[in-house]
Design an enzyme around this catalytic site. Structure first.
Site, short mmCIF file in Angstrom:
data_model
loop_
_atom_site.label_atom_id
_atom_site.label_comp_id
_atom_site.label_asym_id
_atom_site.label_seq_id
_atom_site.Cartn_x
_atom_site.Cartn_y
_atom_site.Cartn_z
N SER A 168 0.83 -1.21 0.00
CA SER A 168 0.00 0.00 0.00
C SER A 168 0.87 1.26 0.00
O SER A 168 1.94 1.28 0.61
CB SER A 168 -0.87 -0.02 1.26
OG SER A 168 -1.42 1.26 1.51
N LYS A 182 -8.86 -0.98 -8.56
CA LYS A 182 -9.50 -1.58 -7.38
C LYS A 182 -10.52 -0.63 -6.76
O LYS A 182 -10.20 0.53 -6.49
CB LYS A 182 -8.41 -1.91 -6.34
CG LYS A 182 -8.94 -2.40 -5.01
CD LYS A 182 -7.79 -2.80 -4.10
CE LYS A 182 -8.24 -3.02 -2.68
NZ LYS A 182 -8.71 -1.79 -2.02
N GLN A 229 0.37 -0.51 -4.78
CA GLN A 229 -0.93 0.17 -4.83
C GLN A 229 -0.73 1.66 -4.68
O GLN A 229 0.01 2.11 -3.80
CB GLN A 229 -1.82 -0.35 -3.68
CG GLN A 229 -3.15 0.38 -3.55
CD GLN A 229 -3.09 1.53 -2.56
OE1 GLN A 229 -2.10 1.70 -1.86
NE2 GLN A 229 -4.14 2.33 -2.51
N TYR A 245 -2.21 5.49 -4.10
CA TYR A 245 -3.19 6.53 -3.76
C TYR A 245 -2.58 7.80 -4.29
O TYR A 245 -1.45 8.12 -3.93
CB TYR A 245 -3.31 6.70 -2.24
CG TYR A 245 -4.26 5.75 -1.59
CD1 TYR A 245 -5.55 5.61 -2.03
CD2 TYR A 245 -3.85 5.02 -0.49
CE1 TYR A 245 -6.43 4.74 -1.40
CE2 TYR A 245 -4.71 4.15 0.14
CZ TYR A 245 -6.00 4.02 -0.32
OH TYR A 245 -6.85 3.17 0.30
N HIS A 248 -14.02 -1.56 -0.60
CA HIS A 248 -12.93 -1.22 0.31
C HIS A 248 -13.14 -1.86 1.69
O HIS A 248 -12.92 -1.25 2.73
CB HIS A 248 -12.83 0.31 0.44
CG HIS A 248 -11.44 0.82 0.65
ND1 HIS A 248 -10.67 1.35 -0.36
CD2 HIS A 248 -10.65 0.88 1.75
CE1 HIS A 248 -9.49 1.72 0.11
NE2 HIS A 248 -9.46 1.43 1.40
N THR A 281 -6.15 2.45 -6.62
CA THR A 281 -7.38 2.42 -5.81
C THR A 281 -8.27 3.58 -6.25
O THR A 281 -7.84 4.73 -6.23
CB THR A 281 -7.04 2.52 -4.32
OG1 THR A 281 -6.28 1.37 -3.96
CG2 THR A 281 -8.30 2.56 -3.46
#
Ligand code: GLV
Length: 387
Positions: A107, A252, A128, A130, A276, A156
């Protein structure tokens, strides 16, 4: 080592071992937690169809996810603050996953940095992203993931703004924790966790602290999301990120067939049907209930995966039967990590693998690719209960 027969066993140990603040962070949904509860409750409504006298020798759970060989179609989901569940948690989880033969996703909001995980892993992992409202940071982090050898980018798409989780506010959740009286009293009973944490320097958001600034409290997930996450994320920006990365992309957080069409239209290699883990839009539909419609809409254009509510191999089988080509697990591996570190993640994967293998066999299937709608019994009205 205690006898672990199911994911629930790991959860019990996890709860005893890890500070309440981080247990609550994982074990929460947003607002009333309706969607969080529905994710597991809806799995429980589906039944498996038992078949007999089918030769089950030579069976296998092996499969492929975005062209990658996997021991079973289960990847570790990106989970923020994993390094607070156990010291160096992301490194431990990545190692367990690579040894088991399933993908690990790091993440953006991890404690161990991309570089740290890459230095301790021997196989490529997924990263991942953000996106922050800072184009330079976004470019740099994509470049860092590329240099670290990450083999796919998971974007995401359901968290530009954080759904409120009441427990995090009440606990004053932060990484590292702030030593208030309730935290100190709790830590006094979690000394095993504390001793391990004292032995590592990885106690901050390793991918962002020192790489981005301008946030009022760098230890707070809610401060980062409120102040630095890109609230203006849109399809055009998603396409630009995909182009910037230029490799395999997984989108995702898709929960609507129209969005799934758009995601597939952009050329995503896979989409994850997800709410989520019930942590964002409380009141949204469970992932498993939405999966078949999305799989029917875009399953021939992109790989459709799901997450949310998987606590067993039987759940994995149900998801495969309802159209998923693969699944992600979050809490199920975090319970293992918090309970027993790397060995606990391995144990969680072993448990799920064994359950999937035996359940598949008892349903008369010997190959993941053959699992389908014929393997489940779904209550009348379940799939069109909401319109
Ligand atoms: C972050 O992704 C969270 O759900 O807390």
């Amino acid at each position: 080592m205690p006898v672990i027969t199911c994911i629930e066993d790991l959860k019990r140990i996890y709860r005893r071992r890890v500070p309440k603040m981080f247990y609550d962070y994982a074990e929460t949904g947003s607002w009333t937690e309706q969607t969080f509860r529905d994710n597991t409750a809806d799995f429980a409504q589906i039944r498996l169809r038992q078949r007999i006298a089918v030769d089950m020798t030579g069976r296998s759970t092996a499969s492929r996810m975005i062209g990658q060989d996997v021991a079973m179609p289960v990847a570790l989901a990106p989970v923020g603050l994993t390094g607070m569940q156990s010291a160096d948690g992301e490194i431990k989880a990545a190692r367990a996953a690579e040894k088991f033969g399933v993908p690990f996703t790091l993440s953006t909001m991890s404690i161990c940095s991309i570089e740290d995980v890459a230095a301790h892993a021997s196989k490529p992992f997924w990263f991942q992203i953000y996106t922050l409202n800072d184009d330079d940071f976004n470019k740099r982090i994509i470049e860092r993931a590329r240099v670290a050898g990450c083999s796919a980018l998971v974007i995401t798409v359901d968290l530009q703004i954080l759904g409120q989780r009441h427990k995090d506010i009440k606990n004053g959740m932060s990484a590292p924790p702030k030593f208030t009286l309730p935290v100190l009293l709790d830590l006094a009973t979690k000394w095993g966790w504390g001793i391990e944490m004292l032995g590592t320097k990885r106690r901050f958001f390793g991918n962002i602290v020192g790489h981005a600034d301008g946030v009022s409290d760098p230890s707070s997930l809610s401060a980062w999301t409120a102040e630095k996450f890109d609230h203006a994320l849109n399809w055009d920006k998603i396409r630009k990120l995909m182009d910037m990365w230029g490799g395999k992309v997984i989108l995702k957080g898709v929960l609507d067939p129209e969005d799934a069409e758009k995601a597939a239209g952009l050329g995503a290699d896979a989409i994850v049907v997800s709410n989520h883990g019930g942590r964002q839009l409380d009141g949204a539909i469970s992932s498993i209930r939405m999966l078949p419609e999305i799989a029917a809409a875009v399953g021939n254009k992109t790989e459709v995966w799901m997450d949310g509510g998987i606590r067993s191999g039987q759940d994995v089988l149900k998801a495969l039967a309802l159209g998923a080509k693969g699944v992600l697990i979050g809490r199920a591996f975090v319970y293992g990590l918090g309970a027993m570190g790397e060995a606990g993640v391995t144990r969680a994967l072993e448990v799920i693998h064994k359950e999937l293998d035996i359940s598949m066999a008892l349903c008369g299937e010997t190959r993941v690719a053959n699992v389908g709608r014929q393997n489940v019994l779904v209550p009348k009205g379940f799939l069109d209960a909401y319109s």
